[in-house]
Design an enzyme around this catalytic site. Structure first.
Site, PDB file in Angstrom:
ATOM      1  N   LYS A 134       0.853  -1.183   0.000  1.00 27.40           N
ATOM      2  CA  LYS A 134       0.000   0.000   0.000  1.00 27.40           C
ATOM      3  C   LYS A 134       0.891   1.237   0.000  1.00 27.40           C
ATOM      4  O   LYS A 134       1.695   1.436   0.912  1.00 27.40           O
ATOM      5  CB  LYS A 134      -0.909  -0.005   1.225  1.00 27.40           C
ATOM      6  CG  LYS A 134      -1.772   1.248   1.342  1.00 27.40           C
ATOM      7  CD  LYS A 134      -2.817   1.119   2.416  1.00 27.40           C
ATOM      8  CE  LYS A 134      -3.596   2.409   2.576  1.00 27.40           C
ATOM      9  NZ  LYS A 134      -4.648   2.307   3.581  1.00 27.40           N
ATOM     10  N   ARG A 150     -10.656  10.006   1.814  1.00 27.90           N
ATOM     11  CA  ARG A 150     -10.475  10.684   3.108  1.00 27.90           C
ATOM     12  C   ARG A 150     -11.577  11.704   3.337  1.00 27.90           C
ATOM     13  O   ARG A 150     -11.952  11.961   4.475  1.00 27.90           O
ATOM     14  CB  ARG A 150      -9.075  11.296   3.198  1.00 27.90           C
ATOM     15  CG  ARG A 150      -8.037  10.186   3.253  1.00 27.90           C
ATOM     16  CD  ARG A 150      -6.626  10.685   3.376  1.00 27.90           C
ATOM     17  NE  ARG A 150      -5.688   9.572   3.231  1.00 27.90           N
ATOM     18  CZ  ARG A 150      -4.381   9.693   3.068  1.00 27.90           C
ATOM     19  NH1 ARG A 150      -3.842  10.909   3.033  1.00 27.90           N
ATOM     20  NH2 ARG A 150      -3.611   8.633   2.947  1.00 27.90           N
ATOM     21  N   GLU A 195       7.426  -6.681   1.079  1.00 28.92           N
ATOM     22  CA  GLU A 195       6.216  -6.559   1.911  1.00 28.92           C
ATOM     23  C   GLU A 195       5.267  -7.738   1.656  1.00 28.92           C
ATOM     24  O   GLU A 195       4.684  -8.295   2.578  1.00 28.92           O
ATOM     25  CB  GLU A 195       5.471  -5.255   1.586  1.00 28.92           C
ATOM     26  CG  GLU A 195       6.111  -3.985   2.133  1.00 28.92           C
ATOM     27  CD  GLU A 195       5.744  -3.732   3.587  1.00 28.92           C
ATOM     28  OE1 GLU A 195       5.038  -4.558   4.200  1.00 28.92           O
ATOM     29  OE2 GLU A 195       6.176  -2.691   4.119  1.00 28.92           O
ATOM     30  N   LYS A 221      -2.116  -1.508  -3.895  1.00 30.46           N
ATOM     31  CA  LYS A 221      -2.980  -0.329  -3.838  1.00 30.46           C
ATOM     32  C   LYS A 221      -2.152   0.937  -3.904  1.00 30.46           C
ATOM     33  O   LYS A 221      -1.156   1.014  -3.190  1.00 30.46           O
ATOM     34  CB  LYS A 221      -3.743  -0.372  -2.514  1.00 30.46           C
ATOM     35  CG  LYS A 221      -4.669   0.793  -2.288  1.00 30.46           C
ATOM     36  CD  LYS A 221      -5.254   0.726  -0.917  1.00 30.46           C
ATOM     37  CE  LYS A 221      -6.006   2.007  -0.631  1.00 30.46           C
ATOM     38  NZ  LYS A 221      -6.418   2.099   0.733  1.00 30.46           N
TER      39      LYS A 221
END
Ligand code: PBG
Length: 324
Positions: A195, A205, A233, A248
């Site tokens: 991400k 947001r 990751e 993402k």
């Protein structure tokens, strides 16, 4: 020697031949529909920067889940918008919180619907960060306990898949252990593994009122300049117990989706995020592009890059085109 030697147009001769040689197909099975749930009754508030997306109270979210099921989309992902926010994001792991109640009601109304939950405290904290805050620091290890608690409250009321999106180190293992210790061994973990700290989350947001009150998310979300780090990751999350890994955003990161697909054997998901959706809608509203065609082309490109699952605000619209 006749000229031209190569005539690739032969395979584009008509619709039937095109269908025969087509390498990538998009299906409503590939789509995941996001739902923002808020408190109240009969509420369906539009989000101005995301035309066609709403903040919905639980009763409306249930109706939306039903409609999603009718459109042959197998899964939804829930985001909570609580009335109360505090520094520890307490509503995130309240067993009777807005998302926990929504899961219960959706699972009872539409049992076949796969319910995924976003596991992250940023929508529930007054500072808007994804972890506990001390001074200007976002604490890693202290946050893990809250994330595990949150995932557990979702599993307990019937969530099929929990999706940690916080980017704290070690969260997948912490969540897997908490689930296993309480006999939720079947709960799937879909980790937002790679991400990025992206400006494409802006409209989300606004929707969730989760803009950080100080600083930014660059100390936990990834640097857009890095590709190898995404693979690291992803491997770490798989090792810790992730069943599905996510990249993402999607569009500016198609190369990452492709690399993850090539290097790993677990299913890959991609999040076609809010800003990507808003750009599409804004240009379509101005009649600068053909909105439906660009939408389908975007989704196809994400699939072609290697994602099997696509989280997208276009899910219902695309499903209507795919299954007329
Ligand atoms: C964190 C979360 C975010 C998104 C999904 N989960 C926001 C963020 O990291 O700031 C963004 C999704 C989108 O932009 O569509 N709970």
């Amino acid at each position: 020697m006749p000229f031209p030697i190569h005539r690739p147009r032969r395979l584009r001769k008509n619709q039937a031949i095109l269908r025969m040689v087509r390498e990538t197909t998009l299906s409503s099975d590939d789509l995941i529909h996001p739902i923002f749930v808020c408190e109240g009754k009969g509420k369906r508030e539009p989000i101005s920067s995301m035309p066609g997306v709403f903040r919905q109270s639980i009763d409306k979210a249930v109706a939306d889940a039903r409609e999603t099921h009718r459109l042959h989309i197998p899964a939804i992902i829930l985001f909570g918008i609580p009335d109360q926010k505090d520094s520890r994001g307490s509503e995130a792991y309240n067993p009777d919180g807005v998302v926990q109640r929504a899961i219960r009601e959706i699972k009872s109304a539409v049992p076949e619907m796969v319910v995924i939950t976003d596991v992250c405290i940023d929508e529930y904290t007054d500072h808007g960060h994804c972890g506990l805050v001390e001074g200007n620091e976002i604490l890693n290890d202290a946050t893990l306990e809250l994330l595990a608690k949150m995932a557990l409250t979702h599993a307990e009321v019937g969530a099929d898949i929990v999706a940690p999106s916080d980017m704290m180190d070690g969260r997948v293992k912490a969540i897997r252990e908490a689930l296993d210790e309480t006999s939720h061994t079947d709960t799937i973990i879909m980790s937002y593994a790679a991400k990025y700290a992206s400006a494409f989350y802006g409209p989300f947001r606004e929707a969730a009122d989760s803009t950080p009150q100080f600083g930014d998310r660059k100390s936990y979300q990834m640097d857009p300049a890095n590709g190898n780090e995404a693979l690291k990751e992803v491997w770490e999350d798989i090792e810790e117990g992730a069943d599905i890994v996510m990249v993402k955003p999607a569009l500016a990161y198609l190369d990452i989706i492709r690399r993850v697909r090539e290097e790993c054997t677990v299913p890959v998901a991609a999040y076609n995020v809010s800003g990507e959706y808003s750009m599409l809608k804004a240009a379509a509203e101005k009649d600068w592009i053909d909105g439906s065609r660009v939408m389908m082309e975007i989704l196809l490109s994400i699939k072609r890059a290697g994602a099997k699952m696509i989280l997208t605000y276009s899910a219902q619209e695309a499903a209507k085109i795919l299954n007329p």
